[in-house]
Design a protein around this motif. Structure first.
Motif: not given
Ligand code: FIX
Ligand code: ZN
Length: 432
Positions: A39, A41, A61-63, A183, A236, A271, A276, A284, A338-339, A368, A370
């Motif tokens: 998984h 992006h 990156y949004h993180y 998706r 998700s 997921m 959100r 994001l 995840w995340w 994950d 991006r």
């Molecule tokens: O729903 C998702 O696939 C999430 O991974 C993303 O929406 C999220 O923004 C992300 O990048 C998490 O790592």
């Protein structure tokens, strides 16, 4: 003792690492095994600017944006008026110059710069920019996949995304290293929004999810399965996810998506647990987590044993339940940390619990990613975190009275990094 039996014993000893040798045997297996990143992006070069790479994308990156807004006095509204380059400069200055980059996400950028022999303590990004501008996308993708030890990347493809849809409609050359996934968030998260878009595309849908609408969504899914050839479908879901639900999206989930997955022999990835846009000002970076009631998953598996589910839960509090449900229903394949869980302390806790409860029958991680170069640090971190966990499991096994061979270690690592997923989707990908 004759020569051959001596040779045999020597080979045997080699094959059975001692408790002291176990960790390096595990590290050898982890570095020798290319993974299938189930998984991400990410996109191949053929998708053009949808695929993100390079220093400015790494820093915005949004993180990192989430961490930036904690340190900076700049309002999100002001930040969004800046160019991508100026945003990256602001984040570099705030998180890497004015503060020590000790968080998982900031260390990731440092690790990528290091991997390309670029300065990690520079006052600005000029040298890094010069390097990335000089890269050609295709060669850079080859290089990054090799450096990350990744043979295959699984994409996230949204058929209703205004930027991505035209690429598929026009027809795009496939790249076996980048596998598509259908998706379905836009359809299954809030039906009140996309149905007019679909009607505009010629599907006789409505906002009530009538029988005709269900049939038309089945047709939409078939069209995209033929166009995109996805390896699984994915969605998700919020922490409030309920199954069954008599909402339009609940009906489409039950009456269109699950049957389409069965028709095309595709697993469905769930997921679960994302809230959100709790803070839409930071876009994001504004998503959060909530603990879900996994009894919906229980009912789903009870009712649809012939559907296969890839399941990842975002809340730490849901991890144990997911392990228990995976012991009850063999059509659940737990995957990834995840995340907000993709931090060594969480990965360790979750992976140890899964090994204790599921043995080797789960998928420990996905990146994950991006931004392309994130593969380098996310998989290096995963291998670094997995090694001591696996080694500790083997040492306990030896203590309990059974040796483990190098072949078995290779086999288990292969399962964790690629073949559990390949078996689940019924496909095998070539490792270069
Ligand atoms: O729903 C998702 O696939 C999430 O991974 C993303 O929406 C999220 O923004 C992300 O990048 C998490 O790592
Ligand atoms: Zn994702």
């Amino acid at each position: 003792m004759n020569a051959t039996s001596f040779e045999k014993t020597r080979l045997n000893t080699l094959q059975r690492p001692s408790a002291e040798e176990i960790e390096s045997a595990v590290q050898d297996a982890l570095s020798a095994t290319q993974c299938v990143d189930m998984h991400t992006h990410l996109y191949p070069a053929a998708f053009g600017k949808i695929g993100l790479w390079g220093i400015d994308e790494l820093l915005t990156y949004h993180y990192l944006e989430a961490e930036f807004f904690r340190h900076s006095d700049l309002t999100p509204e002001k930040y969004w008026t800046l160019s991508k380059r100026d945003q990256a400069d602001a984040i570099w200055k705030t998180l890497f110059v004015e503060n020590t980059p000790v968080s998982e996400a900031t260390r990731g950028v440092v690790a990528v710069l290091k991997a390309f022999d670029l300065p990690t303590e520079a006052p600005d990004l000029s040298e890094a920019r010069k390097f990335f501008v000089a890269q050609s996308p295709e060669a850079h993708i080859n290089n990054v996949l090799r450096m990350a030890g990744v043979s295959t990347v699984v994409m996230t493809n949204d058929p209703l995304d205004p930027e991505e849809m035209p690429v598929w409609m026009k027809g795009v050359e496939s790249d076996a290293r980048f596998q598509p996934v259908l998706r379905l968030d836009r359809i299954l998260r809030d039906w009140s929004d996309p149905w007019e878009q679909l009607a505009g595309l010629g599907y006789k849908v409505d906002n009530r999810a009538s029988a005709m609408c269900v049939a038309e969504i089945r047709r939409f899914l078939s069209d995209w399965c033929r166009r995109m050839r996805p390896i699984y479908m994915a969605v998700s879901l919020p922490d409030t996810f309920e199954f069954p639900a008599d909402t339009p999206q609940g009906i489409l989930f039950r009456e269109a998506v699950l049957p389409a997955c069965r028709e095309f022999g595709l697993p469905l990835s769930l997921m679960i647990g994302v809230r959100r846009q709790v803070n839409p000002r930071i876009r994001l970076a504004g998503d959060a987590v909530g603990r879900a009631d996994l009894r919906s998953l229980e009912r789903l598996c009870q009712k649809y044993p012939e559907n296969r589910f890839l399941v990842s839960v975002l809340s730490r509090e849901n991890q144990h339940e997911l392990c228990v449900y995976a012991r009850k229903f063999n059509n659940i394949m737990p995957f990834g940390c995840w995340w907000f869980l993709n931090n060594p302390s969480m990965v360790e806790e979750i992976t140890r619990e899964r090994i204790e409860m599921l043995g080797t029958s789960f998928i420990p991680q996905h990146s994950d990613a991006r931004v392309l170069e994130q593969l380098i640090y996310k998989w290096r971190n995963t291998r670094r975190t997995l090694a001591p966990i696996l080694a500790a499991s083997y040492r306990t096994l030896i203590e309990d009275g059974r040796d483990v061979t190098r072949q078995e270690i290779r086999r288990d690592v292969e399962k964790f990094l690629r073949s559990n997923f390949e078996r689940w989707i019924g496909r095998e990908f070539s490792a270069s």
